[in-house]
Scaffold this motif. Structure first.
Motif, PDB file in Angstrom:
ATOM      1  N   LEU A  33       0.828  -1.212   0.000  1.00 43.48           N
ATOM      2  CA  LEU A  33       0.000   0.000   0.000  1.00 43.48           C
ATOM      3  C   LEU A  33       0.858   1.255   0.000  1.00 43.48           C
ATOM      4  O   LEU A  33       0.532   2.242  -0.674  1.00 43.48           O
ATOM      5  N   PHE A  34       1.967   1.229   0.730  1.00 37.56           N
ATOM      6  CA  PHE A  34       2.859   2.390   0.744  1.00 37.56           C
ATOM      7  C   PHE A  34       3.454   2.611  -0.638  1.00 37.56           C
ATOM      8  O   PHE A  34       3.534   3.767  -1.109  1.00 37.56           O
ATOM      9  N   ALA A  35       3.883   1.552  -1.281  1.00 38.11           N
ATOM     10  CA  ALA A  35       4.452   1.678  -2.628  1.00 38.11           C
ATOM     11  C   ALA A  35       3.437   2.264  -3.600  1.00 38.11           C
ATOM     12  O   ALA A  35       3.803   2.978  -4.544  1.00 38.11           O
ATOM     13  N   ALA A  36       2.148   1.987  -3.346  1.00 37.71           N
ATOM     14  CA  ALA A  36       1.067   2.534  -4.178  1.00 37.71           C
ATOM     15  C   ALA A  36       0.632   3.922  -3.722  1.00 37.71           C
ATOM     16  O   ALA A  36      -0.319   4.481  -4.262  1.00 37.71           O
ATOM     17  N   ARG A  37       1.312   4.491  -2.731  1.00 40.12           N
ATOM     18  CA  ARG A  37       1.018   5.817  -2.180  1.00 40.12           C
ATOM     19  C   ARG A  37      -0.390   5.899  -1.597  1.00 40.12           C
ATOM     20  O   ARG A  37      -1.094   6.912  -1.734  1.00 40.12           O
ATOM     21  N   GLU A  48       9.754  11.660  -0.923  1.00 40.86           N
ATOM     22  CA  GLU A  48      10.476  12.304  -2.012  1.00 40.86           C
ATOM     23  C   GLU A  48      11.040  11.268  -2.991  1.00 40.86           C
ATOM     24  O   GLU A  48      11.201  11.554  -4.170  1.00 40.86           O
ATOM     25  N   TRP A  49      11.368  10.103  -2.494  1.00 41.88           N
ATOM     26  CA  TRP A  49      11.984   9.081  -3.326  1.00 41.88           C
ATOM     27  C   TRP A  49      10.928   8.098  -3.807  1.00 41.88           C
ATOM     28  O   TRP A  49       9.841   7.996  -3.246  1.00 41.88           O
ATOM     29  N   GLY A  50      11.253   7.377  -4.865  1.00 45.44           N
ATOM     30  CA  GLY A  50      10.367   6.334  -5.359  1.00 45.44           C
ATOM     31  C   GLY A  50      10.606   5.057  -4.575  1.00 45.44           C
ATOM     32  O   GLY A  50      11.686   4.473  -4.655  1.00 45.44           O
ATOM     33  N   LEU A  56      11.184  -1.047   0.081  1.00 47.07           N
ATOM     34  CA  LEU A  56      10.644  -0.968   1.435  1.00 47.07           C
ATOM     35  C   LEU A  56      11.032  -2.187   2.257  1.00 47.07           C
ATOM     36  O   LEU A  56      11.365  -2.066   3.441  1.00 47.07           O
ATOM     37  N   LEU A  57      11.019  -3.348   1.626  1.00 43.37           N
ATOM     38  CA  LEU A  57      11.393  -4.558   2.355  1.00 43.37           C
ATOM     39  C   LEU A  57      12.854  -4.481   2.790  1.00 43.37           C
ATOM     40  O   LEU A  57      13.194  -4.828   3.935  1.00 43.37           O
TER      41      LEU A  57
END
Length: 276
Positions: A33-37, A48-50, A56-57
């Motif tokens: 979910l975080f990666a999908a914002r 700020e970063w992708g 994240l892992l």
């Protein structure tokens, strides 16, 4: 003085670190979910970063000690107690700096049922050495999304710690509030301080949206975070959260007592002797 070894043993026995109650499935879902914002897990942070799931892992393996193996998809998650201890040392160091500077401090929690006592003890100790513990926007309205839709809540303070309540749930001053990840309360509180022209906090102490929301607005913030709260660790990596301490943030409230003693002692603040 509570030794590092004794605290390490307590962290493992209480499952604050080591294998924790947070499941691997919960953590991985949060990373997706975080990666999908998804704002539900960003907690007010605008990265700020992708950050992809793999990024994240790897970050959480480095910051918390979770397994970096993407094939590990179930079972309890794990926090390295050495990383918790290091985080608590840094956390205490920031409190010590605030105490020396007599800095105004804001405390807020989205885990009032578990962590209110932890933060309230720190607030009392800082107040005792001359810091102003800020309590603005008492009773202010906060409209927050819930599974039942948007519901009206209000900001309250208990022993110097901000929390959010549902209307009519309990009288003001009672130690019961809602579990929330929202950054809206800290935004409202900081906005009220700015509008009043009073001192702004030089340090925000808490969890979830209180830390990420403050850090995103440029206020120094430190807090506690579980393995399914990547936002605080991303904020730390990007320089907007000063300290994120990895631990289980939802164990029994009394299990945080030794951490209070340890942090107060390391921060050279009064009150450590009151805790077992």
């Amino acid at each position: 003085m509570l030794s590092t070894g004794a605290l390490r043993a307590h962290l493992l026995a209480a499952r604050l670190a080591g294998p924790v109650a947070t499941s691997r499935e919960e953590s991985l879902r949060s990373y997706r979910l975080f990666a999908a914002r998804d704002p539900r897990v960003l907690l007010g942070l605008d990265p700020e970063w992708g950050w992809g799931e793999g990024d994240l892992l790897r970050l959480m393996a480095d910051k918390c000690g979770v397994s970096a193996d993407p094939a590990h998809v179930n079972g309890p998650d794990v926090i390295d107690p050495e990383l918790t201890l290091a985080g608590l040392e840094a956390f205490a160091g920031r409190l010590r700096e605030a105490a020396v500077a007599r800095a105004p401090v804001l405390f807020g929690t989205g885990h009032p049922h578990r962590l209110l006592g932890f933060y309230a003890s720190l607030a009392r100790a800082l107040s005792a050495v001359g810091c102003v513990v800020l309590t603005p926007a008492q009773g202010a309205r906060v409209d927050m999304a819930t599974r039942f839709g948007v519901r009206r809540h209000s900001i309250d303070y208990v022993r110097g710690v901000a929390l959010v309540r549902e209307p009519g749930a309990r009288p003001p001053g009672s130690a019961t509030g809602v579990h929330t990840h929202s950054p809206l309360p800290v935004r409202i509180v900081l906005g009220a301080l700015a509008e009043a022209g009073g001192p702004l906090p030089e340090l925000v102490v808490g969890d979830h949206g209180w830390v990420c929301g403050a850090g995103q607005l440029g206020v120094e913030a430190i807090g506690l975070a579980d393995t399914d709260d990547p936002a605080l660790f991303v904020g730390e990596a990007e320089g907007r959260v000063a300290v994120a301490v990895p631990l289980d943030d939802a164990v029994r409230a009394d299990y945080y007592g030794p951490l209070i003693r340890y942090v107060l002692d390391r921060a050279s603040l009064p009150g450590a002797q009151e805790w077992p």
